[in-house]
Enzyme design. Structure first.
Site, PDB file in Angstrom:
ATOM      1  CE  LYS A 188      16.574   5.968  58.351  1.00  0.00           C
ATOM      2  NZ  LYS A 188      16.744   7.222  57.589  1.00  0.00           N
ATOM      3  CD  GLU A 248      25.220  18.307  50.262  1.00  0.00           C
ATOM      4  OE1 GLU A 248      24.653  17.856  51.271  1.00  0.00           O
ATOM      5  OE2 GLU A 248      26.015  17.650  49.572  1.00  0.00           O
ATOM      6  NE  ARG A 295      29.195  17.045  51.579  1.00  0.00           N
ATOM      7  CZ  ARG A 295      28.892  15.795  51.880  1.00  0.00           C
ATOM      8  NH1 ARG A 295      28.004  15.549  52.810  1.00  0.00           N
ATOM      9  NH2 ARG A 295      29.458  14.790  51.268  1.00  0.00           N
TER      10      ARG A 295
END
Length: 639
Positions: free
Chosen positions: A288, A378, A406
């Site tokens: 990243k 979640e 969600r």
């Protein structure tokens, strides 16, 4: 200031232009694309590290595959900047995440190359599989379907559901696992350890490299040779890795790990994988922030979306203020939760992969045994919190409002039906700003208000947030308690007030008036304060009431309001259908009052990205919009 692209990138207006390059030129193009992203984000802001990490992967995908006929789904959209630039949006890229400009995420209405909108994570496998099954049904056997999913997004339950189905679908889908050990914060959980085991097994990777070409050659000699090749490949994976291959157990043909920054090798691999039918997964190891030293070597969380910065020194620009500024609501939450937890050893904190974004990291640092990052999960976060509550602990489950959607089923079944005292702290409620429609927290007032055994509240300022958090940890009837607050700053530089209990279901009288009453919920009530102050200078006195709770409503206060006023204006930073204003209308109807009620809030439409102030103005509940509504209701101006 428009950023000038490099020589090769300037020629690329579509993937067809990219395919005209010699493969040997792809390294230079990747370099130019990376620098174009760095130049733009350093000046205009936006997400950063994720897209730098997939530059070579993006170039190789568009060089080999035939988008948009071949369907390419990015998961999550943070990594799609290079994709946007290569698909005809280079010259508009400076408008990325700007009001009325390009979306920061893939968006179907923005480009035919954006096969699927992906603002939330973990959805790519299911979406791409649906596309693959549809193509097979329509006889489009040559069509490719690619899902690019990060290892952080892979922890989302729907990703596993999609892979489980893909393995038995016999559909032409390629899952590319972009493995950089990061989501926004460092990844957590057993899957991270499993992927690390694969990528660090020297014996496996050495032998894999030696037999890769052999297996490819065997596959060209018919079905029996292909079966032998598959068995040899599977044997290598299961023998040399400390665990059996998880992906192969789902009937996904596993390839990798491969260097996600070797663009020419990726091109060769994709050319081979195009000819291998059925569900398969390619494991790419990336970095990243690749190619920008401060992002590679520094704090990856900081460089996920750093804002504007000096691309030479890596200095991130921060506004310097002459006077103390109000804190962010998320920081008030984080520090207050630790303050409460020091005094109450039953308090625990939970967040699904957003410790820094929600400021749960403050508690995680001081009390690591009492604060939990459960990954992008979640649903698990909510039911895990419910389990904690059954044992007498006091869970504070911090989830962004739009991510809360969600886990709605879990809130209903695992919390409300069982009447468990889970505290939900909903960050980024209302308009989320530049992240746009996929991140706006527009619906929580409406979808929580209709649930039994649920308290629904919103503070107008930092003091009220602290008081609500304090109230939520006090002994009470076993009900869930939601506290929603917006992204960004509050209004109180001196915010560390002494905490006190609030009687649940009570509002505040901020100003008594004549003719018209403003009823507000949450931070946008501060706009109403400005309006009332300005009108008072014109000797127009209107009432203002900070309701604090949408459920239960302060019925005693509402009876007094409707007995006094014939005109009522409600203000909320949430959707109008079913929201706070609807609750007031229901109260009025149920108790047979007759008043003119006007509601200001988020209309029944998709509102795109922009600064919060721009979106408040667009939807008419900023200071100017409230003033206009008051003037029209009092007939100070024509409607």
């Amino acid at each position: 200031m428009l950023i000038t692209p490099g020589k090769l990138l300037a020629q690329i207006n579509s993937p067809d232009d990219l395919k005209k390059l010699d493969q040997a030129q792809l390294v230079q193009l990747s370099d130019e694309l990376r620098h174009f992203i760095i130049d733009n984000v350093s000046v205009y802001g936006g997400h950063f590290g994720a897209s730098l990490g997939v530059v070579e992967l993006t170039v190789a995908l568009h060089y080999v595959f035939n988008a948009p006929y071949d369907q390419l789904v990015w998961d999550v959209g943070h990594q799609a900047y290079g994709h946007k630039i290569l698909t005809g949006r280079r010259d508009e890229f400076h408008t990325n995440r700007v009001y009325k400009g390009l979306s920061g995420f893939p968006r179907r209405h923005e480009s035919p190359y954006d096969a699927f909108g992906v603002g939330h994570s973990s959805t790519s496998v299911s979406a791409a599989l649906g596309m693959a099954v549809a193509s097979k049904y329509k006889g489009e056997e040559d069509r490719q379907h690619i899902a690019v999913i990060g290892d952080g997004a892979l922890t989302g339950g729907i990703a596993f559901e999609g892979m489980n189905h893909a393995g038995v679908s016999d559909s032409n889908i390629l899952i590319i696992l972009n493995d950089n050990c990061m989501a926004i914060d460092p990844n957590v959980g057993a899957l991270k350890d499993y992927l690390t085991d694969i990528t660090t097994s020297r014996a496996y990777n050495k032998l894999k490299d030696e037999v890769w070409n052999l297996l490819g050659k065997l596959s060209n000699f018919g079905k029996s040779a292909q079966e032998i090749a598959s068995k040899v490949e599977t044997g290598i994976k299961s023998t040399l890795l400390s665990q059996s291959n998880f992906f192969e157990s789902l009937n996904l043909r596993y390839f990798g790990p491969v260097d996600g920054h070797d663009v020419n090798h990726l091109v060769d691999i994709f050319q081979d994988l195009k000819n291998i039918k059925g569900p398969k997964i390619l494991h790419c190891v990336t970095v990243k922030g690749k190619g920008y030293a401060p992002a590679e070597k520094g704090n990856a969380t900081t460089w996920h979306a750093p804002g504007t910065f000096d691309k030479i020194t890596g200095e991130i620009f921060k506004k310097v203020q002459d006077v103390p500024q109000p804190p962010k609501y998320q920081d008030v939450f984080g520090h207050t939760l630790v303050e409460l937890a020091r005094a109450n050893d039953k308090i625990v904190g939970i967040t699904p992969a957003m410790p820094s974004g929600s400021s749960m990291n403050i508690m995680m640092k001081e009390m690591p045994d009492r604060a939990f990052d459960v990954g992008i999960a979640e649903q698990h976060a909510v039911t895990f919190s419910a389990g904690l509550a059954t044992q007498g602990l006091i869970p504070f489950c911090n989830i962004y409002s739009s991510f809360m959607q969600r886990a709605y089923d879990q809130v209903i079944h695992d919390v409300c039906i069982q009447n468990l005292p889970v505290n939900f702290c909903l960050d980024r409620a209302g308009f989320a700003g530049a992240d746009g429609a996929t991140h706006h927290g527009a619906y929580d007032l409406s979808f929580f208000r209709c649930l039994p055994n649920m308290i629904v509240s919103a503070p107008m300022n930092e003091e009220e947030l602290r008081d609500l958090l304090y109230t939520a940890q006090l002994p009470r009837a076993e009900q869930a308690f939601s506290i929603r607050y917006p992204r960004g700053q509050g209004v109180m530089p001196e915010w560390r007030t002494a905490m006190k209990a609030i009687t649940i279901g009570t509002g505040r009288i901020l100003r008594e008036g004549h003719d018209l009453a403003i009823l507000s919920i949450g931070h946008v009530g501060n706009y109403a304060v400005e309006v009332c102050d300005a009108l008072a200078e014109q000797n127009i006195r209107i009432g203002h009431y900070d309701m604090r709770f949408v459920k239960p409503l302060d019925e005693a206060l509402l009876h007094a309001i409707f007995a006094r006023y014939k005109k009522v204006l409600t203000i909320e930073d949430g959707c109008l259908p079913g929201g706070f204003g609807s609750a007031i209308l229901e109260f009025m109807a149920d108790h047979h009052y007759n008043a003119e009620v006007r509601r200001l809030g988020i209309p029944d439409k998709v509102v795109e990205h922009g600064e919060q102030s721009e979106l408040h103005h667009e939807c008419g509940f900023d200071v100017a919009g409230i003033e206009r509504a008051v003037a029209e209701m009092l007939e100070l101006v024509s409607r």
